[in-house]
Design an enzyme around this catalytic site. Structure first.
Site, PDB file in Angstrom:
ATOM      1  N   CYS A  67      55.210  65.868  22.247  1.00 53.11           N
ATOM      2  CA  CYS A  67      56.032  66.127  23.464  1.00 53.11           C
ATOM      3  C   CYS A  67      56.977  65.006  23.645  1.00 53.11           C
ATOM      4  O   CYS A  67      56.522  63.896  24.001  1.00 53.11           O
ATOM      5  CB  CYS A  67      54.912  66.269  24.619  1.00 53.11           C
ATOM      6  SG  CYS A  67      55.511  66.060  26.462  1.00 53.11           S
ATOM      7  N   CYS A  77      56.970  63.141  27.247  1.00 46.19           N
ATOM      8  CA  CYS A  77      55.729  62.241  27.288  1.00 46.19           C
ATOM      9  C   CYS A  77      56.082  60.871  26.795  1.00 46.19           C
ATOM     10  O   CYS A  77      55.540  59.894  27.193  1.00 46.19           O
ATOM     11  CB  CYS A  77      54.621  62.767  26.506  1.00 46.19           C
ATOM     12  SG  CYS A  77      53.867  64.525  27.050  1.00 46.19           S
TER      13      CYS A  77
END
Length: 98
Positions: free
Chosen positions: A22, A25
């Protein structure tokens, strides 16, 4: 220590549900480091990889990453998906540290 024990702290516990793949993230990681340095011992910040901890992710219905949940005494008191600015997270933690 299991997840239930971690979130049952009398201090606020900010859980970052994330994944290796991600992009956002990865953007959140330095923000959380900054928040940790500001709030110190008044709160815990925990990172949970949703791919490695499927059961916990399912339990809290994590559908997108990053999703952060703030727990106080084992209860979810705030939840937000997406990257949040450091000052928002710091103020939130201060609010529940009293």
């Amino acid at each position: 220590m299991n997840f239930k024990e971690i979130i049952s702290s009398d201090k606020p516990v900010l859980v970052d549900f994330s994944a290796e793949w991600c992009g956002p993230c990865k953007q959140l990681a330095p923000i959380l480091e900054q928040v940790k340095s500001k709030v110190g011992e008044t709160a815990k910040i925990v990172k949970i990889d949703v791919d490695r901890n499927r059961k916990v992710a399912d339990q809290f219905q994590i559908r997108s990453v990053p999703t952060m949940i703030l727990f106080k005494d084992g209860k979810s008191v705030w939840r937000q998906s997406g990257v949040q600015p450091a000052h928002v997270l710091e103020n939130l933690i201060k609010q529940y540290s009293k």
